[in-house]
Design a protein around this motif. Sequence first.
Motif, short mmCIF file in Angstrom:
data_model
loop_
_atom_site.label_atom_id
_atom_site.label_comp_id
_atom_site.label_asym_id
_atom_site.label_seq_id
_atom_site.Cartn_x
_atom_site.Cartn_y
_atom_site.Cartn_z
N VAL A 112 160.56 33.13 75.86
CA VAL A 112 161.38 32.81 77.02
C VAL A 112 161.72 34.14 77.69
O VAL A 112 162.31 35.02 77.09
N ILE A 113 161.30 34.26 78.95
CA ILE A 113 161.45 35.53 79.66
C ILE A 113 162.38 35.33 80.85
O ILE A 113 162.17 34.42 81.65
N LEU A 114 163.38 36.19 80.95
CA LEU A 114 164.28 36.21 82.10
C LEU A 114 164.01 37.49 82.88
O LEU A 114 164.10 38.59 82.33
N VAL A 115 163.67 37.33 84.14
CA VAL A 115 163.49 38.48 85.03
C VAL A 115 164.76 38.54 85.87
O VAL A 115 164.90 37.83 86.87
N ALA A 116 165.72 39.34 85.41
CA ALA A 116 167.01 39.46 86.10
C ALA A 116 166.84 40.33 87.33
O ALA A 116 166.23 41.40 87.27
N GLY A 117 167.36 39.86 88.46
CA GLY A 117 167.20 40.60 89.71
C GLY A 117 165.77 40.57 90.19
O GLY A 117 165.21 41.57 90.62
N CYS A 118 165.16 39.38 90.13
CA CYS A 118 163.73 39.26 90.44
C CYS A 118 163.41 39.58 91.90
O CYS A 118 162.31 40.05 92.20
N GLY A 119 164.35 39.34 92.79
CA GLY A 119 164.09 39.61 94.21
C GLY A 119 162.77 39.01 94.64
O GLY A 119 162.42 37.89 94.25
N ILE A 134 157.17 30.25 79.71
CA ILE A 134 158.59 29.96 79.98
C ILE A 134 159.20 31.18 80.66
O ILE A 134 159.63 32.13 80.02
N ILE A 135 159.21 31.14 82.00
CA ILE A 135 159.64 32.29 82.79
C ILE A 135 160.75 31.84 83.74
O ILE A 135 160.63 30.83 84.43
N HIS A 136 161.82 32.63 83.76
CA HIS A 136 162.95 32.37 84.65
C HIS A 136 163.17 33.60 85.52
O HIS A 136 163.32 34.70 85.00
N GLY A 137 163.18 33.39 86.82
CA GLY A 137 163.49 34.46 87.77
C GLY A 137 164.90 34.24 88.28
O GLY A 137 165.23 33.16 88.78
N MET A 138 165.75 35.23 88.13
CA MET A 138 167.14 35.12 88.54
C MET A 138 167.44 36.20 89.58
O MET A 138 167.01 37.34 89.42
N ARG A 159 156.11 25.91 87.20
CA ARG A 159 156.73 26.09 85.88
C ARG A 159 157.63 27.31 85.85
O ARG A 159 158.46 27.44 84.97
N ILE A 160 157.45 28.22 86.80
CA ILE A 160 158.38 29.34 86.90
C ILE A 160 159.67 28.78 87.49
O ILE A 160 159.65 28.14 88.53
N ARG A 161 160.78 29.02 86.81
CA ARG A 161 162.07 28.50 87.28
C ARG A 161 162.87 29.65 87.89
O ARG A 161 163.09 30.66 87.25
N TYR A 162 163.24 29.47 89.14
CA TYR A 162 164.07 30.46 89.82
C TYR A 162 165.48 29.90 89.96
O TYR A 162 165.67 28.71 90.21
N PHE A 163 166.47 30.76 89.79
CA PHE A 163 167.85 30.33 90.00
C PHE A 163 168.71 31.49 90.46
O PHE A 163 168.42 32.64 90.20
N GLN A 164 169.77 31.12 91.17
CA GLN A 164 170.69 32.11 91.70
C GLN A 164 171.80 32.35 90.69
O GLN A 164 172.39 31.41 90.16
N ALA A 165 172.08 33.62 90.42
CA ALA A 165 173.19 34.00 89.55
C ALA A 165 173.49 35.47 89.77
O ALA A 165 172.63 36.24 90.19
#
Length: 175
Positions: A112-119, A134-138, A159-165
Amino acid sequence: ETKMKSKFQKAIDDAQIELKKVQEEVERLKNERLRAVDNVVALQQQQQNASKQHSVEGKTSDYGELSFWDSRYSRKESESRSDLYEWYLDYADIRELLEKDILAFDSKKFSVILVAGCGNSELCEDLFRDGYKIIHGMDYSGTIISQMEERAATLNMQRIRYFQADMRRMEHIES
């Protein structure tokens, strides 16, 4: 006496072989360290370049303001500039380092990968293309999250999930 000399000679030969192996390993580690230092230097240079480029667009103190990022991503960029922007290094430059760290814990399929500040970076897409599932862009900016979701749909990468935080306040995000 001849047997004794041949025993000593064999021991010396064996020791020289082992010494050569150790010297080769030391050389390999030195080269690996030099590559890592080169990567850090390149990363620092890119950060300095990005800082210079973005300091023209706004004060770095504005970086903590949501309005700065929404404005940055919503305005029409010049035609000479790509819609995508890598703040650090391209994936090809960091792939080996990431794989070493990520695959030490799990497989590509289950990491499970989180790319924080993906821009508007291609990192999530590159990871997806490379087999991570399992990739999340935040990102802080909802504007860029909407754009990246549209891009992922266009590229058939839903399947790439992007979300605002806000990465400074992530207490509501499950680990």
